[in-house]
Design an enzyme around this catalytic site. Sequence first.
Site, mmCIF file in Angstrom:
data_model
loop_
_atom_site.group_PDB
_atom_site.id
_atom_site.type_symbol
_atom_site.label_atom_id
_atom_site.label_comp_id
_atom_site.label_asym_id
_atom_site.label_seq_id
_atom_site.Cartn_x
_atom_site.Cartn_y
_atom_site.Cartn_z
ATOM 1 C CD GLN A 245 -3.066 -1.170 -5.737
ATOM 2 O OE1 GLN A 245 -2.339 -1.635 -6.611
ATOM 3 N NE2 GLN A 245 -4.170 -1.792 -5.313
ATOM 4 C CG HIS B 224 -1.436 3.409 -8.029
ATOM 5 N ND1 HIS B 224 -0.257 3.234 -7.347
ATOM 6 C CD2 HIS B 224 -1.859 2.171 -8.369
ATOM 7 C CE1 HIS B 224 0.038 1.944 -7.301
ATOM 8 N NE2 HIS B 224 -0.927 1.268 -7.913
ATOM 9 N NE ARG C 104 -5.335 -5.631 -1.386
ATOM 10 C CZ ARG C 104 -4.950 -6.812 -0.912
ATOM 11 N NH1 ARG C 104 -4.711 -6.952 0.374
ATOM 12 N NH2 ARG C 104 -4.824 -7.847 -1.720
ATOM 13 C CD GLU D 103 1.142 -0.215 -11.308
ATOM 14 O OE1 GLU D 103 1.452 -1.383 -10.971
ATOM 15 O OE2 GLU D 103 0.051 0.311 -11.017
ATOM 16 C CG HIS E 193 3.050 -0.817 -6.555
ATOM 17 N ND1 HIS E 193 2.298 -1.832 -6.016
ATOM 18 C CD2 HIS E 193 2.368 -0.391 -7.649
ATOM 19 C CE1 HIS E 193 1.222 -2.021 -6.750
ATOM 20 N NE2 HIS E 193 1.232 -1.151 -7.742
#
Length: 309
Positions: A95, A171, A191, A114, A97
Amino acid sequence: MQEILMLEPIFVSRLWGGTRIKEHFGYEVQDSNIGECWAISAHKNGDCRIRNGLLKGNTLSSVYKEHRELFGNSEEPVFPLLTKIIDASDDLSIQVHPDDEFAREVENDLGKTECWYIIDCTDDARIVYGHNAATREELNQMLDDGEWDSLMNSIPIKPGDFFYVPAGTVHAICKGTLILETQQSSDTTYRIYDYDRVDDKGSKRQLHFDKAKSVISVDKAAKNPEPTTYEEENCVRTVYVSSEFFTVEKWTTDGPVRMGSTNYKLFSVLDGKGTVNGSEISKGDHFILTSAASSIVLDGNLELIVSFV
């Protein structure tokens, strides 16, 4: 004003989850497929409640909205950080972000940068961290052709490792891994590949190919900052990352520790027991030391992950 906000975690069942979160931390959870513990969160999809003091029973989002003085009078429209514990008993999807600009325009949400602290993992555990395409054209072609093994950068991991995952980084957390994740307060995930798995109803999970292609970084490779360790009285403090989104540190204490505090901080107790400003804490606790506290007084043998803006 309330100095300490103890949070009631929210547990989320996932297709790839298991029992490790409740077994490792001793949480009383009945579900045997827990993938995520939303430990400190004010996000609409998982809004933790306060479990102590005058604000007991209130959601973190409402406390943030109504008591900005506890958060340094922050001007951020929503509480900016989210702490999770993730149990990957199976591979998570590959996936990516989006960043803030894309997420606000397309999803009405924050972007999602993150980072991961590896609490525990099996000897053969790995993660997907970045990709091997040199150009966007090569990336898109490899994505279209499903060349997952050659495209994805898979690396071995061990307990205590730390990874910074900026928005745009391809990642995946892989099976056999228990991590603590610090992130922007966002629930937007695109995804790319989910191993053709199906849920309990026989349906494949939704992929987000077009959006993913729009946000994957090509010109900058995934790269970890070098941690810096400071040995202080009764405390070893390791700074893993300090970015525009958050600073994340690990504190290991052995006896009384006192330090000044100028703004609110998020704490997760990975191991041990002791006290913070006179309140008892132990493994599995998550709390915010608010701006009402001018100092931090820790006592005991503790291992903590600490994050702040």
